[in-house]
Design a protein around this motif. Structure first.
Motif: not given
Length: 493
Positions: A259-269, A417-418
């Motif tokens: 699960i990837v939330f809006e505040d996650a580091d998208v590159a890492n996620a 991921w948050t």
């Protein structure tokens, strides 16, 4: 001439009693590697009898817990000394990347060291009594002969998860490895003798599940079965062991949410998503095959994951530049292919992959695949594929994604991921899975217990708790009062 491997029983290789062998093939090149003994019920009975005699032999039964720990530590040393050989054998057997197997072989000895340290920490406790004349204490004893049935995707690591705690607790064991990956388990059995374990403490019968595996489960001397594999087979084993009132540890299937939330580091996620589903060609029970991305980052995550999937280097797993090797055998490759076709028929869009790549090697390769336009009702999202196939879906709220993530018959693992610490703890508390990773995926340690929820299994592997899975608890009451019993019809307490 092909090398033939017999069963490993009572400290030596022995020919199968029915004289039959089967071939094992390299899934990348399709070359025939060796022949292994095709185990029958008679072979299983011989191995179990050897293990029973070893369990009753004072050389093992009366060995101190500390000495058992020394033997486990020596076995860990020997596995480390033979790590390159074992890594290459396993890569040839099941197609895992050599570079990944080298990494696994660097950690496998640590499991033996960990359980070596626990061997003389297995203890009972004194229980308070209402009477000063009654002493009540508990002690933990080994079960006896344990049966272990291990899979093809990570045979060394997953066999270690059973073998090390079983031996630390003082049991003897009969292992039935997957017919696709026999060699490394046979080699480790050899190393147990070199380490100093008495003959018969560790035995290996190779062969097929319907033959050798079923016979091991049915053998009435076996005190426990530990199995890693499909939920369907685990259910059958649970029914069989329950009917005989013996225990089972079952690590079964998964359909884990990442699960990837809006505040996650998208590159890492995105790298976590790639690691969760494309590492080991998706052939892992903890694969993060259901990916949920907050709608605000969905497009970015989808682009990053799909672009990385397209660039993954597919090829010979012995080549250190390869990032994705073959699936372990033809039926598994065909199963993955059929699920992708099923997904398309259900309305899914194949964003990338979904093909058998054209390579110089003839093996069972399948392209890293990303599916979109999917939802939780589709079979391709609900059922375990066990291959490099990610289904990526958007969500809007925390409550929505919790409901979606938990809407599955499985409960093995989950990823979150948050950057929001409060949310991380909320999700960890409410996700119905035995292992929760936050801002990472596939982290593992012998010290950290693993348990499947729901149809992902029963029992615990790894950690201090797993040793108790291989013991039985006895409560001892001692009356220190030597005087006459006041009333024989009143319970003491």
């Amino acid at each position: 001439m092909l090398k033939q491997y017999g069963h490993f029983i009572n400290g030596a290789f022995v020919a199968p009693l029915e004289g039959e062998y089967f071939e094992s093939h390299n899934p990348a090149t399709l070359e025939t590697l060796y022949e292994a003994a095709r185990g029958s019920a008679a072979d299983v009975d011989a191995a179990v009898e050897a293990a029973r005699r070893a369990f009753e032999n004072p050389a093992w039964r009366r060995m101190s817990q500390t000495k058992r720990g020394h033997l486990l530590r020596r076995l860990g040393d020997l596995i480390g000394e033979n790590a390159e050989e074992l890594a290459r054998l396993e890569t040839q057997d099941n197609g895992k990347l050599l570079r990944e197997m080298r990494g696994q072989l660097a950690s496998v000895p640590e499991y033996y060291y960990y359980y070596a340290g626990l061997a003389d920490k297995i203890q009972g406790s004194q229980i308070p009594s209402n009477s000063p004349d009654l002493l009540n204490y508990t002690q933990r004893e080994p079960l006896g002969v344990v049966g272990a049935i291990t899979p093809w995707n990570s045979p060394l690591t997953l066999t270690t998860s059973k073998l090390a705690p079983a031996l630390a607790a003082g049991n003897t064991i009969v292992i039935k490895p997957s017919e696709y990956t026999s060699r490394t388990i046979l080699r480790v059995a050899e190393l147990t003798v070199e380490a100093g374990f008495p003959d018969g403490v560790v035995n290996v019968v190779t062969g097929f599940g319907a033959e050798a595996g079923a016979a091991l489960v049915a053998n009435t001397t076996i005190a426990k079965i530990s199995f890693t594999g499909s939920t369907a087979t685990g259910s059958a084993i649970a029914a069989s062991t329950a009917a005989r009132f013996i225990g089972s540890t079952l690590e079964l299937g998964g359909k884990s949410p990442n699960i990837v939330f809006e505040d996650a580091d998208v590159a890492n996620a995105s790298m976590g998503v790639v690691a969760g589903i494309f590492a080991a060609a998706g052939q892992t029970c903890i694969a993060g095959s259901r990916v949920f991305a907050h709608r605000s980052v969905y497009d970015e995550l989808l682009e990053r994951v799909s672009e990385r999937a397209k660039s993954i280097v597919i090829g010979d797993p012995m080549d250190l530049s390869t990032e994705l090797g073959p699936l372990a055998f033809a039926d598994q490759r065909d199963k993955v292919d059929s699920y992708v076709s099923l997904g398309v028929s259900e309305g899914a869009n194949v964003l990338t992959g979904g093909t058998r790549p054209k390579l110089e090697l003839p093996g069972y390769f399948y392209s890293p695949t990303v599916l979109t336009d999917v939802d939780n009702s589709m079979r391709v999202v609900r059922e375990e594929i066990f291959g490099p196939v990610a289904a990526i879906m958007p969500f809007d709220t925390e409550e929505e994604v919790l409901a979606l993530a938990n809407d599955t018959e499985y409960g093995l693992a989950a990823g979150v991921w948050t950057k929001n610490l409060s949310r991380a703890h909320r999700m960890a508390s409410r996700l119905e899975a035995g292992t929760i990773w936050v801002n990472t995926y596939r982290a593992m340690s012998p010290m950290s217990p693993r348990q499947g929820f729901k149809n992902s299994g029963v029992g615990i592997e790894h950690g201090m708790e797993s040793v108790n899975e291989y013991t039985r608890l006895k409560s001892v009451w001692i009356n220190t009062d030597e005087g006459p019993v006041a009333d024989p019809f009143v319970m003491r307490g």
